[in-house]
Design a protein around this motif. Structure first.
Motif, PDB file in Angstrom:
ATOM      1  N   ILE A 590       0.834  -1.205   0.000  1.00  9.46           N
ATOM      2  CA  ILE A 590       0.000   0.000   0.000  1.00  9.46           C
ATOM      3  C   ILE A 590       0.865   1.251   0.000  1.00  9.46           C
ATOM      4  CG2 ILE A 590      -1.724   1.300   1.301  1.00  9.46           C
ATOM      5  CD1 ILE A 590      -2.737  -1.434   2.357  1.00  9.46           C
ATOM      6  N   ASP A 591       1.950   1.237   0.787  1.00 11.02           N
ATOM      7  CA  ASP A 591       2.860   2.383   0.811  1.00 11.02           C
ATOM      8  C   ASP A 591       3.422   2.671  -0.575  1.00 11.02           C
ATOM      9  OD1 ASP A 591       2.535   2.937   3.479  1.00 11.02           O
ATOM     10  OD2 ASP A 591       4.280   1.778   4.136  1.00 11.02           O
ATOM     11  N   ARG A 592       3.809   1.629  -1.301  1.00  9.87           N
ATOM     12  CA  ARG A 592       4.348   1.832  -2.653  1.00  9.87           C
ATOM     13  C   ARG A 592       3.289   2.385  -3.594  1.00  9.87           C
ATOM     14  NH1 ARG A 592       6.723  -3.176  -1.379  1.00  9.87           N
ATOM     15  NH2 ARG A 592       5.182  -4.324  -2.611  1.00  9.87           N
ATOM     16  N   GLN A 593       2.089   1.858  -3.468  1.00  2.19           N
ATOM     17  CA  GLN A 593       1.012   2.333  -4.345  1.00  2.19           C
ATOM     18  C   GLN A 593       0.631   3.776  -4.028  1.00  2.19           C
ATOM     19  OE1 GLN A 593      -2.125  -0.584  -3.945  1.00  2.19           O
ATOM     20  NE2 GLN A 593      -1.175  -1.991  -5.402  1.00  2.19           N
ATOM     21  N   MET A 594       0.648   4.144  -2.742  1.00  9.34           N
ATOM     22  CA  MET A 594       0.354   5.524  -2.366  1.00  9.34           C
ATOM     23  C   MET A 594       1.414   6.475  -2.908  1.00  9.34           C
ATOM     24  SD  MET A 594      -1.078   5.190   1.554  1.00  9.34           S
ATOM     25  CE  MET A 594      -1.296   6.956   1.734  1.00  9.34           C
ATOM     26  N   SER A 602      -2.918  11.010  -9.032  1.00 13.64           N
ATOM     27  CA  SER A 602      -4.193  10.332  -9.289  1.00 13.64           C
ATOM     28  C   SER A 602      -5.119  10.514  -8.092  1.00 13.64           C
ATOM     29  CB  SER A 602      -3.956   8.843  -9.540  1.00 13.64           C
ATOM     30  OG  SER A 602      -3.584   8.200  -8.333  1.00 13.64           O
ATOM     31  N   GLY A 603      -6.357  10.096  -8.256  1.00 16.48           N
ATOM     32  CA  GLY A 603      -7.334  10.259  -7.180  1.00 16.48           C
ATOM     33  C   GLY A 603      -7.416   9.076  -6.251  1.00 16.48           C
ATOM     34  N   GLU A 604      -6.422   8.168  -6.287  1.00 15.41           N
ATOM     35  CA  GLU A 604      -6.507   6.945  -5.499  1.00 15.41           C
ATOM     36  C   GLU A 604      -5.917   7.084  -4.098  1.00 15.41           C
ATOM     37  OE1 GLU A 604      -4.637   3.851  -7.619  1.00 15.41           O
ATOM     38  OE2 GLU A 604      -5.893   4.014  -9.405  1.00 15.41           O
ATOM     39  N   VAL A 605      -5.276   8.214  -3.792  1.00 10.26           N
ATOM     40  CA  VAL A 605      -4.567   8.331  -2.525  1.00 10.26           C
ATOM     41  C   VAL A 605      -5.495   8.167  -1.330  1.00 10.26           C
ATOM     42  CG1 VAL A 605      -3.194   9.847  -1.061  1.00 10.26           C
ATOM     43  CG2 VAL A 605      -2.772   9.787  -3.521  1.00 10.26           C
ATOM     44  N   ALA A 606      -6.646   8.796  -1.368  1.00  9.14           N
ATOM     45  CA  ALA A 606      -7.578   8.720  -0.229  1.00  9.14           C
ATOM     46  C   ALA A 606      -8.036   7.290   0.012  1.00  9.14           C
ATOM     47  CB  ALA A 606      -8.776   9.635  -0.479  1.00  9.14           C
ATOM     48  N   ALA A 607      -8.380   6.584  -1.067  1.00 16.82           N
ATOM     49  CA  ALA A 607      -8.833   5.202  -0.920  1.00 16.82           C
ATOM     50  C   ALA A 607      -7.713   4.320  -0.373  1.00 16.82           C
ATOM     51  CB  ALA A 607      -9.328   4.665  -2.268  1.00 16.82           C
ATOM     52  N   LEU A 608      -6.507   4.537  -0.857  1.00 15.49           N
ATOM     53  CA  LEU A 608      -5.369   3.756  -0.371  1.00 15.49           C
ATOM     54  C   LEU A 608      -5.080   4.065   1.093  1.00 15.49           C
ATOM     55  CD1 LEU A 608      -3.027   4.049  -3.476  1.00 15.49           C
ATOM     56  CD2 LEU A 608      -3.990   1.927  -2.564  1.00 15.49           C
ATOM     57  N   ALA A 609      -5.233   5.330   1.474  1.00 15.51           N
ATOM     58  CA  ALA A 609      -5.007   5.706   2.871  1.00 15.51           C
ATOM     59  C   ALA A 609      -6.004   4.999   3.785  1.00 15.51           C
ATOM     60  CB  ALA A 609      -5.099   7.214   3.034  1.00 15.51           C
ATOM     61  N   ALA A 610      -7.258   4.923   3.340  1.00 19.39           N
ATOM     62  CA  ALA A 610      -8.271   4.227   4.129  1.00 19.39           C
ATOM     63  C   ALA A 610      -7.942   2.739   4.243  1.00 19.39           C
ATOM     64  CB  ALA A 610      -9.651   4.416   3.482  1.00 19.39           C
ATOM     65  N   GLU A 611      -7.477   2.168   3.126  1.00 21.43           N
ATOM     66  CA  GLU A 611      -7.096   0.752   3.147  1.00 21.43           C
ATOM     67  C   GLU A 611      -5.909   0.540   4.084  1.00 21.43           C
ATOM     68  OE1 GLU A 611      -5.820  -2.875   0.092  1.00 21.43           O
ATOM     69  OE2 GLU A 611      -5.991  -0.814  -0.656  1.00 21.43           O
ATOM     70  N   ASP A 613      -5.141   2.305   6.747  1.00 21.64           N
ATOM     71  CA  ASP A 613      -5.620   2.382   8.134  1.00 21.64           C
ATOM     72  C   ASP A 613      -6.241   1.052   8.564  1.00 21.64           C
ATOM     73  OD1 ASP A 613      -4.754   4.947   8.452  1.00 21.64           O
ATOM     74  OD2 ASP A 613      -6.697   5.873   8.004  1.00 21.64           O
ATOM     75  N   ARG A 614      -6.984   0.429   7.658  1.00 18.06           N
ATOM     76  CA  ARG A 614      -7.612  -0.849   7.987  1.00 18.06           C
ATOM     77  C   ARG A 614      -6.557  -1.924   8.254  1.00 18.06           C
ATOM     78  NH1 ARG A 614      -8.152  -5.207   5.301  1.00 18.06           N
ATOM     79  NH2 ARG A 614      -7.544  -4.267   3.307  1.00 18.06           N
ATOM     80  N   VAL A 615      -5.547  -1.981   7.398  1.00 16.21           N
ATOM     81  CA  VAL A 615      -4.499  -2.982   7.585  1.00 16.21           C
ATOM     82  C   VAL A 615      -3.684  -2.683   8.845  1.00 16.21           C
ATOM     83  CG1 VAL A 615      -2.416  -4.008   6.575  1.00 16.21           C
ATOM     84  CG2 VAL A 615      -4.369  -3.459   5.121  1.00 16.21           C
ATOM     85  N   ARG A 616      -3.430  -1.385   9.087  1.00 11.84           N
ATOM     86  CA  ARG A 616      -2.689  -1.015  10.283  1.00 11.84           C
ATOM     87  C   ARG A 616      -3.426  -1.450  11.543  1.00 11.84           C
ATOM     88  NH1 ARG A 616       2.298  -0.293  11.532  1.00 11.84           N
ATOM     89  NH2 ARG A 616       1.637  -1.825  13.022  1.00 11.84           N
ATOM     90  N   ARG A 617      -4.739  -1.278  11.575  1.00 15.13           N
ATOM     91  CA  ARG A 617      -5.527  -1.719  12.732  1.00 15.13           C
ATOM     92  C   ARG A 617      -5.455  -3.229  12.886  1.00 15.13           C
ATOM     93  NH1 ARG A 617      -9.093   2.305  10.897  1.00 15.13           N
ATOM     94  NH2 ARG A 617     -10.371   0.744   9.812  1.00 15.13           N
ATOM     95  N   ALA A 618      -5.468  -3.933  11.753  1.00 14.08           N
ATOM     96  CA  ALA A 618      -5.358  -5.393  11.812  1.00 14.08           C
ATOM     97  C   ALA A 618      -4.002  -5.811  12.391  1.00 14.08           C
ATOM     98  CB  ALA A 618      -5.538  -5.988  10.414  1.00 14.08           C
TER      99      ALA A 618
END
Length: 630
Positions: A590-594, A602-611, A613-618
């Motif tokens: 995710i870090d590489r993709q961000m 691109s407009g994908e940064v926000a979605a990747l950031a949310a993803e 956060d989810r993985v970080r919580r896991a």
């Protein structure tokens, strides 16, 4: 029933007891437990890295033992243990001090006991052991007392004005001189002798510490150090063992006078300033080695607090061992004059035998570190240190700089001098860069330079190039001569390779779970290295028998599969460990993709950031579960 955590603690205690027995010091288990109970592990570790609360009984931070962007270092205050899910560093309060301070268990125990004001109780000793320990403690106290006296004389006595002026002329400030406990021995023959006797010490004790000597004229004792600047020589824990003393007058001989080998001090066992530099070197992973006392002090004043000195003598095996305990990388900063360069070459040979990474700080000819700090400034010296080059490159550049490259004979002589240097180099990017450097300076083609450095003439250039490409087999080329594939030699692994390989090793160690984990991954997205990606593809269907189906000519892949199998044998392949490593791979993806999304706007940064956060919580949930089992 003995739990896993209890077994681990018992194992740790057995290891600590063994280390204590080996060191010749025995403290009671109750003493060790009281020290452990007194230590606030969060406070202790927070001095090295910032921690934040994570769950009811946990703290997280960036690991102090390896570089990382995301926090994977977990601390349990109640259990007083830590674990890094990135590099697998683990331990308790004693282990942490051992690793960060570069000391053994006994020293870690005593350092913590002193800091948290816990009295240590020794196990029963026989009378002879008690006598030896009490005598050593008494001699160390005498040396510490004398060191304090010399410090007071330097800063308070009018007789020491010349010494203070000399130190000022070298650009050294009082604060750093006090850090190193620099002092001055007055000119009288009996100041230390009479003062120590009044405090209850005997002539025999003064001679045992090297503070006094006997006159050959009248047989009377007198102070060994007189009218000299004195530099305490301490062990890694800061205990004064002896002194190095510099003369102030031109006709005063010798220029440097050191404590002779004796009951307490042993020349060549210690590094000057190691007690001051130890924590800084452990934190930086680098130690700077120079020669003189003032060089070390000047570098510390310049902010390079990880500098130590060989005290102007040839480096010894014991000192190299001390360097290895301080840090894995050694920067040699010897004087730029011929004698300094000769000492550097000898030191490098000894250091290389310990497999430490060795680099050279290239100082201008005729200048030492103290001169540079004084005349060029701290930033200039820090930049020189930052630009330290691998020792092999230094050797190549030194040969090229010292030769007459204008004539064919001079260029041949340079090549002859360089052949032994290149003979020890495996095929690598560094080797190719150095061949390119030599070719450029000698105005030859790279192919011809490579063949000549290998000892071949122009007609053998093609054969030499082929041998280089194959890696020249083993130490004497036997593999190539026998027609067997040569082993591929690699540079040290970077953080990305370590993470990906640890995950693959866990998959090998736990085939059933590993197969499912690998099947769920997009290998192109999760594995950034082509070799690791190929290994993951190979293992997907072969975890039960990793070597099956390997191409016999694919030496690089075969070596990696063997490495993973060895790693797997040393792991505890729990389902939780495999889950955590999979999550860490996901975070890295995710870090590489961000990063790519930010570059491409691109407009994908926000979605990747949310993803993310989810993985970080896991990850944090998994960590809490693991820490609950430690």
């Amino acid at each position: 029933m003995v739990t896993h955590a209890a077994a681990a603690r018992a194992s740790m205690r057995r290891g600590q007891r063994d280390r204590l027995a080996f060191s010749g010091v025995a403290f009671t288990d109750d003493s060790k437990d009281r020290v452990r109970d007194a230590v606030d592990i969060v406070e202790l570790i927070s001095a090295r890295t910032e921690l934040r609360r994570s769950g009811p009984d946990g703290f997280m931070g960036r690991c102090p033992f390896h570089e990382e962007r995301t926090a994977s270092f977990s601390v349990s205050p109640s259990k007083k243990v830590y674990y890094c899910f990135g590099c697998q560093a683990r331990g308790d309060v004693f282990t942490f001090v051992q690793e960060t301070e570069g000391v053994d268990f006994t020293a870690a125990l005593e350092l913590l006991a002193e800091r948290y004001r816990v009295t240590l109780e020794r196990e029963a000793e026989n009378p002879e052991q008690v006598r030896r320990r009490e005598r050593r403690d008494r001699l160390l106290a005498l040396l510490a007392r004398t060191s304090n006296y010399y410090i007071e004389v330097l800063w308070r006595s009018g007789q020491a004005e010349r010494a203070r002026e000399y130190l000022r002329s070298r650009g050294l400030q009082e604060e750093v001189l006090r850090d190193f406990r620099v002092g001055f021995a007055p000119s009288g023959y009996d100041h230390v002798l009479l003062g120590s006797q009044r405090a209850g010490y005997t002539e025999a004790e003064l001679r045992a510490t090297g503070l006094t000597t006997i006159s050959q004229q009248n047989g009377r004792p007198y102070d060994r150090f007189r009218e000299r600047i004195v530099f305490p020589l301490a062990d890694g824990r800061g205990r004064v063992l002896g002194f190095g003393a510099r003369a102030l007058r031109e006709n005063q001989r010798p220029k440097y006078l050191n404590t002779a080998d004796g009951e307490i001090y042993h020349k060549g066992r210690h590094l000057y300033g190691a007690d001051v530099a130890r924590a800084h070197a452990a934190r930086a992973g680098v130690v700077i080695l120079c020669e003189g006392y003032t060089d070390v002090i000047a570098l510390h004043q310049a902010g390079l607090r990880h500098a130590v000195g060989s005290m102007g003598t040839a480096l010894t095996d014991d000192q190299v061992g001390e360097l290895a305990r301080l840090a894995p990388t050694v920067l040699l900063a010897h004087d730029g004059d011929p004698s300094g360069q000769e000492a550097l070459a000898k030191a490098a040979e000894l250091i290389a035998s310990r497999r430490l990474e060795l680099r050279v700080v290239q100082l201008p000819a005729g200048r030492d570190p103290a001169d540079l700090v004084q005349h060029e400034g701290s930033e200039a010296v820090a930049e020189l240190v930052q630009r330290a080059v691998p020792f092999v490159r230094f050797r190549v550049e030194r040969v090229l700089a010292g030769g007459d490259l204008r004539t064919p004979e001079g260029r041949d002589a340079a090549l002859q001098a360089l052949r032994p240097v290149f003979a020890g180099l495996p095929p690598s990017v560094m080797q190719q860069e150095l061949v390119r450097l030599v070719a450029s300076r000698l105005e030859l083609s790279e192919a011809l330079t490579s063949s000549l450095l290998a000892g071949a003439g122009p007609a053998a250039g093609a054969a030499a190039s082929m041998a280089t490409a194959r890696g020249r087999g083993g130490e004497d080329g036997n593999e190539a001569a026998a027609g067997r594939p040569a082993p591929v030699r690699r540079s040290p692994l970077d953080r990305r390779e370590q993470t990906e390989r640890h995950f693959l090793a866990l998959c090998v160690a736990r085939p059933e779970g590993g197969a499912a984990a690998l099947a769920a991954l997009d290998l192109d997205a999760y594995f950034t290295g082509p070799l690791e990606r190929r290994a993951a593809g190979h293992l997907r269907a072969r975890l039960a028998a990793p070597r099956e189906g390997l191409d016999p000519d694919d030496v690089e892949l075969a070596q990696l599969i063997d490495e993973l199998a060895v790693r797997a044998g040393a792991l505890e392949p729990t389902a939780m460990a495999l889950e955590l490593e999979s999550l860490q791979l996901d975070l890295a993806r995710i870090d590489r993709q961000m990063q790519a999304a930010r570059v491409e706007r691109s407009g994908e940064v926000a979605a990747l950031a949310a993803e993310r956060d989810r993985v970080r919580r896991a990850v944090e949930d998994a960590i809490e579960r693991v820490m609950g089992e430690v």
